[in-house]
Design a protein around this motif. Structure first.
Motif, PDB file in Angstrom:
ATOM      1  N   LEU A   2       0.756  -1.128   0.009  1.00 49.19           N
ATOM      2  CA  LEU A   2       0.074   0.055   0.102  1.00 49.19           C
ATOM      3  C   LEU A   2       0.938   1.410   0.075  1.00 49.19           C
ATOM      4  CD1 LEU A   2      -3.017  -0.941   2.539  1.00 49.19           C
ATOM      5  CD2 LEU A   2      -2.999  -0.851  -0.194  1.00 49.19           C
ATOM      6  N   ASP A   3       1.970   1.259   0.723  1.00 49.01           N
ATOM      7  CA  ASP A   3       2.925   2.454   0.592  1.00 49.01           C
ATOM      8  C   ASP A   3       3.389   2.732  -0.794  1.00 49.01           C
ATOM      9  OD1 ASP A   3       2.239   2.955   3.146  1.00 49.01           O
ATOM     10  OD2 ASP A   3       4.401   2.479   4.027  1.00 49.01           O
ATOM     11  N   ASN A   4       3.733   1.618  -1.487  1.00 50.83           N
ATOM     12  CA  ASN A   4       4.225   1.669  -2.872  1.00 50.83           C
ATOM     13  C   ASN A   4       3.121   2.177  -3.700  1.00 50.83           C
ATOM     14  OD1 ASN A   4       6.857   0.795  -2.275  1.00 50.83           O
ATOM     15  ND2 ASN A   4       6.461  -1.014  -3.010  1.00 50.83           N
ATOM     16  N   PHE A   5       1.881   1.488  -3.637  1.00 48.03           N
ATOM     17  CA  PHE A   5       0.974   2.108  -4.276  1.00 48.03           C
ATOM     18  C   PHE A   5       0.568   3.565  -3.939  1.00 48.03           C
ATOM     19  CE2 PHE A   5      -3.189  -0.038  -6.304  1.00 48.03           C
ATOM     20  CZ  PHE A   5      -3.278   0.839  -7.290  1.00 48.03           C
ATOM     21  N   THR A   6       0.508   3.806  -2.887  1.00 45.63           N
ATOM     22  CA  THR A   6       0.314   5.380  -2.253  1.00 45.63           C
ATOM     23  C   THR A   6       1.051   6.403  -2.982  1.00 45.63           C
ATOM     24  OG1 THR A   6      -0.485   4.664  -0.466  1.00 45.63           O
ATOM     25  CG2 THR A   6      -0.092   6.744  -0.444  1.00 45.63           C
ATOM     26  N   GLU A   7       2.539   5.974  -3.092  1.00 44.20           N
ATOM     27  CA  GLU A   7       3.570   6.799  -3.483  1.00 44.20           C
ATOM     28  C   GLU A   7       3.456   6.980  -5.284  1.00 44.20           C
ATOM     29  OE1 GLU A   7       8.203   7.005  -3.724  1.00 44.20           O
ATOM     30  OE2 GLU A   7       7.309   5.511  -2.689  1.00 44.20           O
ATOM     31  N   LEU A   8       3.206   5.648  -5.839  1.00 43.24           N
ATOM     32  CA  LEU A   8       2.853   5.847  -7.229  1.00 43.24           C
ATOM     33  C   LEU A   8       1.654   6.501  -7.433  1.00 43.24           C
ATOM     34  CD1 LEU A   8       3.570   2.237  -8.178  1.00 43.24           C
ATOM     35  CD2 LEU A   8       5.047   4.223  -8.852  1.00 43.24           C
ATOM     36  N   THR A   9       0.422   6.366  -6.595  1.00 46.15           N
ATOM     37  CA  THR A   9      -0.575   7.223  -6.897  1.00 46.15           C
ATOM     38  C   THR A   9      -0.510   8.703  -6.723  1.00 46.15           C
ATOM     39  OG1 THR A   9      -1.982   5.447  -6.403  1.00 46.15           O
ATOM     40  CG2 THR A   9      -3.130   7.540  -6.305  1.00 46.15           C
ATOM     41  N   ALA A  10       0.264   9.218  -5.618  1.00 45.41           N
ATOM     42  CA  ALA A  10       0.329  10.536  -5.343  1.00 45.41           C
ATOM     43  C   ALA A  10       1.476  11.127  -6.390  1.00 45.41           C
ATOM     44  CB  ALA A  10       1.195  10.590  -3.766  1.00 45.41           C
ATOM     45  N   GLU A  11       2.391  10.403  -7.091  1.00 42.68           N
ATOM     46  CA  GLU A  11       3.184  10.956  -7.916  1.00 42.68           C
ATOM     47  C   GLU A  11       2.378  11.325  -9.002  1.00 42.68           C
ATOM     48  OE1 GLU A  11       6.377   8.329  -8.466  1.00 42.68           O
ATOM     49  OE2 GLU A  11       7.304   8.743  -6.893  1.00 42.68           O
ATOM     50  N   LEU A  12       1.422  10.301  -9.769  1.00 47.01           N
ATOM     51  CA  LEU A  12       0.788  10.582 -10.578  1.00 47.01           C
ATOM     52  C   LEU A  12      -0.250  11.760 -10.724  1.00 47.01           C
ATOM     53  CD1 LEU A  12      -0.152   9.702 -13.709  1.00 47.01           C
ATOM     54  CD2 LEU A  12      -1.702   8.071 -12.642  1.00 47.01           C
ATOM     55  N   ILE A  13      -0.849  11.808  -9.491  1.00 44.83           N
ATOM     56  CA  ILE A  13      -1.812  12.796  -9.120  1.00 44.83           C
ATOM     57  C   ILE A  13      -1.051  14.348  -9.106  1.00 44.83           C
ATOM     58  CG2 ILE A  13      -3.329  13.831  -7.191  1.00 44.83           C
ATOM     59  CD1 ILE A  13      -4.308  10.904  -6.441  1.00 44.83           C
ATOM     60  N   THR A  14       0.080  14.298  -8.489  1.00 43.19           N
ATOM     61  CA  THR A  14       0.934  15.423  -8.538  1.00 43.19           C
ATOM     62  C   THR A  14       1.181  16.172  -9.684  1.00 43.19           C
ATOM     63  OG1 THR A  14       1.974  14.963  -6.466  1.00 43.19           O
ATOM     64  CG2 THR A  14       3.009  16.380  -7.755  1.00 43.19           C
ATOM     65  N   GLU A  15       1.605  15.151 -10.876  1.00 45.47           N
ATOM     66  CA  GLU A  15       1.804  15.395 -12.124  1.00 45.47           C
ATOM     67  C   GLU A  15       0.576  15.904 -12.960  1.00 45.47           C
ATOM     68  OE1 GLU A  15       3.210  11.931 -14.209  1.00 45.47           O
ATOM     69  OE2 GLU A  15       5.062  11.797 -12.976  1.00 45.47           O
ATOM     70  N   LEU A  16      -0.634  14.996 -12.787  1.00 46.30           N
ATOM     71  CA  LEU A  16      -1.786  15.658 -13.206  1.00 46.30           C
ATOM     72  C   LEU A  16      -2.401  17.029 -12.650  1.00 46.30           C
ATOM     73  CD1 LEU A  16      -3.747  12.365 -13.075  1.00 46.30           C
ATOM     74  CD2 LEU A  16      -2.686  13.530 -15.179  1.00 46.30           C
ATOM     75  N   THR A  17      -2.112  17.099 -11.449  1.00 45.42           N
ATOM     76  CA  THR A  17      -2.471  18.353 -10.728  1.00 45.42           C
ATOM     77  C   THR A  17      -1.657  19.622 -11.262  1.00 45.42           C
ATOM     78  OG1 THR A  17      -3.089  17.313  -8.895  1.00 45.42           O
ATOM     79  CG2 THR A  17      -2.714  19.704  -8.609  1.00 45.42           C
ATOM     80  N   ALA A  18      -0.312  19.194 -11.648  1.00 40.29           N
ATOM     81  CA  ALA A  18       0.557  20.121 -12.249  1.00 40.29           C
ATOM     82  C   ALA A  18       0.094  20.748 -13.530  1.00 40.29           C
ATOM     83  CB  ALA A  18       2.035  19.794 -11.912  1.00 40.29           C
ATOM     84  N   GLU A  19      -0.379  19.834 -14.108  1.00 33.94           N
ATOM     85  CA  GLU A  19      -0.705  19.863 -15.677  1.00 33.94           C
ATOM     86  C   GLU A  19      -1.941  21.036 -15.711  1.00 33.94           C
ATOM     87  OE1 GLU A  19      -2.143  17.871 -19.771  1.00 33.94           O
ATOM     88  OE2 GLU A  19      -1.344  16.560 -18.157  1.00 33.94           O
ATOM     89  N   LEU A  20      -2.658  20.661 -14.822  1.00 34.51           N
ATOM     90  CA  LEU A  20      -4.064  21.317 -14.528  1.00 34.51           C
ATOM     91  C   LEU A  20      -3.687  22.955 -14.268  1.00 34.51           C
ATOM     92  CD1 LEU A  20      -7.319  21.156 -14.635  1.00 34.51           C
ATOM     93  CD2 LEU A  20      -6.941  20.683 -12.415  1.00 34.51           C
ATOM     94  N   THR A  21      -2.828  23.087 -13.467  1.00 32.83           N
ATOM     95  CA  THR A  21      -2.352  24.418 -12.918  1.00 32.83           C
ATOM     96  C   THR A  21      -1.879  25.033 -14.067  1.00 32.83           C
ATOM     97  OG1 THR A  21      -2.020  23.569 -10.504  1.00 32.83           O
ATOM     98  CG2 THR A  21      -1.059  25.606 -11.346  1.00 32.83           C
ATOM     99  N   ALA A  22      -1.010  24.378 -14.816  1.00 30.93           N
ATOM    100  CA  ALA A  22      -0.233  24.998 -15.903  1.00 30.93           C
ATOM    101  C   ALA A  22      -1.486  25.498 -16.908  1.00 30.93           C
ATOM    102  CB  ALA A  22       0.676  24.072 -16.468  1.00 30.93           C
ATOM    103  N   ARG A  23      -2.348  24.470 -17.221  1.00 33.83           N
ATOM    104  CA  ARG A  23      -3.354  25.013 -17.981  1.00 33.83           C
ATOM    105  C   ARG A  23      -4.051  26.359 -17.739  1.00 33.83           C
ATOM    106  NH1 ARG A  23      -2.695  22.577 -23.215  1.00 33.83           N
ATOM    107  NH2 ARG A  23      -2.025  20.302 -22.816  1.00 33.83           N
ATOM    108  N   LYS A  24      -4.375  25.980 -16.341  1.00 32.50           N
ATOM    109  CA  LYS A  24      -5.417  27.281 -15.609  1.00 32.50           C
ATOM    110  C   LYS A  24      -4.364  28.640 -16.004  1.00 32.50           C
ATOM    111  CE  LYS A  24      -7.614  28.633 -11.450  1.00 32.50           C
ATOM    112  NZ  LYS A  24      -6.879  29.988 -11.200  1.00 32.50           N
ATOM    113  N   LYS A  25      -3.282  28.597 -15.614  1.00 38.92           N
ATOM    114  CA  LYS A  25      -2.556  29.728 -15.980  1.00 38.92           C
ATOM    115  C   LYS A  25      -2.323  30.081 -17.349  1.00 38.92           C
ATOM    116  CE  LYS A  25       0.700  29.302 -11.908  1.00 38.92           C
ATOM    117  NZ  LYS A  25       1.991  29.128 -11.294  1.00 38.92           N
ATOM    118  N   GLN A  26      -2.237  29.115 -18.181  1.00 41.74           N
ATOM    119  CA  GLN A  26      -2.126  29.638 -19.626  1.00 41.74           C
ATOM    120  C   GLN A  26      -3.712  30.401 -19.911  1.00 41.74           C
ATOM    121  OE1 GLN A  26      -2.509  25.990 -22.401  1.00 41.74           O
ATOM    122  NE2 GLN A  26      -1.124  26.917 -23.822  1.00 41.74           N
TER     123      GLN A  26
END
Length: 395
Positions: A156-180
């Motif tokens: 679960l810790d591995n799964f949590t880490e991978l999920t968190a990394e992906l969510i961070t990437e998607l959130t960053a993309e969403l933030t970038a699109r909003k700023k654009q």
């Protein structure tokens, strides 16, 4: 066969015993100490409440690794599971969160994952939601052997880490699109000296909304918009409402007509103050208090888009007042200077932003759906890993 399946087959093939939470950890609630905001001395140590860090203070009362579970206030998420926080180091905890530490035969990290799967809906009571110490201590916990706990935690810790990394990437993309999007929108409202500018009060009549509340909503009746809905329930424009009021309540209200702009002038944060929606419905709509109804002679969507720009934000910031609740007095809005290109140019800008807004919203929905899907996958997988047959229950 995976390692976890093999361990379960070897060590607990028939199931596991469930024990009360109080027998699976040390509960340290008696050591908690609340401190009012005015009495707190600012510092480096996290000050925890029901749903995480509330402040940073100059002292601590716990030092180690702990699980915090919301006791009252924000204690449960929309799925009925408790609010759980992993806390490490020197911390202060107030009396709005239960606090537990590890004992030898139960991994604290295992409890952290498991407690998040518990449905506590039936345990929450009171006008202010509360998970009492008595109910908290009695939560049943399945206790597989330590090797099984270790393997579940590892997975679960591995799964949590991978999920968190992906969510961070998607959130960053969403933030970038909003700023654009915001940069492009603001650039369209950057005009030269040849474009006329006037106070809003010269091109519009600004009136306060009515006085109905959420408790006045009915399933059918006269369409209405409550100021709190403008923040998240509506986009830039609307042709239908999501709520209604009856005729008696409507008599005490104010109404917006087609093409009027409805602006929320009260919020807990400056970002949401003055968010607005253009009413494009054919019938008039009742408007609640804490709003300004702007009746104007310009392109409604042009003005609404402008009211979301960085330029307008600077103006509303000067007018905003309050601390816990931020407000802008409707009558003061008339002093704000707005750019007024020709109506044909206003429509051209609206057409461009409508297309861009549609594109941005489509991308946002896709990214948010993917974030939600990843979180649901994790929760489903976690719940399956933490489901055990209770060997003390007769079949």
């Amino acid at each position: 066969m995976g390692k976890l399946e093999q361990l379960i087959k070897e060590l607990c093939p028939d199931g596991v015993r469930y024990e009360k939470l109080e027998h699976c950890c040390n509960i340290l609630d008696r050591q908690r100490r609340p401190v009012t905001k005015s009495a707190r001395e600012s510092g480096d140590y996290p000050y925890y409440g029901a749903n995480g860090i509330q402040d940073y203070v100059s002292d601590y009362i716990f030092d180690g690794t702990f699980i915090l579970v919301g006791e009252d206030g924000s204690v449960m998420n929309k799925n009925g599971n408790p609010i759980v926080t992993w806390a490490q180091g020197k911390i202060w905890v107030n009396n709005h969160a239960h606090i537990i530490e590890e004992i030898d035969r139960v991994l604290l990290r295992y409890l952290y994952h498991y407690i998040q799967t518990v449905d506590v809906t039936s345990l929450i009571h009171g006008n202010i939601p509360k998970l009492t110490g008595r109910d908290f201590k009695a939560i049943p916990i399945p206790l597989p052997p330590l090797p099984v706990q270790h393997e579940i935690v590892r997975i679960l810790d591995n799964f949590t880490e991978l999920t968190a990394e992906l969510i961070t990437e998607l959130t960053a993309e969403l933030t970038a699109r909003k700023k654009q999007y915001e940069y492009y929108r603001d650039s369209l409202f950057t005009f030269g000296d040849d474009v006329e500018r006037k106070p809003l009060g010269e091109i519009a009549t600004i009136i306060r909304g009515g006085n109905f509340q959420k408790k006045d909503f009915t399933e059918r009746g006269i369409p209405c918009i409550h100021y709190g809905q403008i923040y998240t329930k509506y986009g830039l424009s609307a042709t239908r409402t999501i709520t209604f009021i009856n005729e008696n309540v409507a008599k005490k209200s104010k109404f917006a007509n087609t093409n009027d702009i409805i602006m929320a002038v009260t919020s807990e944060n400056l970002e949401d103050v003055c968010k607005c929606v253009v009413w494009l419905g054919k019938e008039k709509v009742a408007i609640s208090g804490h709003t300004a109804i702007i009746k104007h002679n310009q392109n409604a969507k042009f003005l609404a888009y402008y009211f979301h720009t960085a330029m307008f934000f600077k103006d509303k910031k000067k007018l905003a007042h309050g601390t816990k609740v931020i407000e802008v007095t409707p009558s003061k809005l008339g002093d704000i200077i707005v750019p007024l290109p020709s109506l044909s140019e206003q429509q051209r800008i609206v057409d461009i932003l409508d297309r861009f807004d549609t594109l941005y919203n489509d991308i946002s929905k896709r990214l948010l759906a993917e974030i939600n899907d990843r979180q649901k996958r994790y929760e489903y997988y976690r719940n399956k890993l933490l489901s055990f047959k209770n060997i003390d229950v007769e079949v």
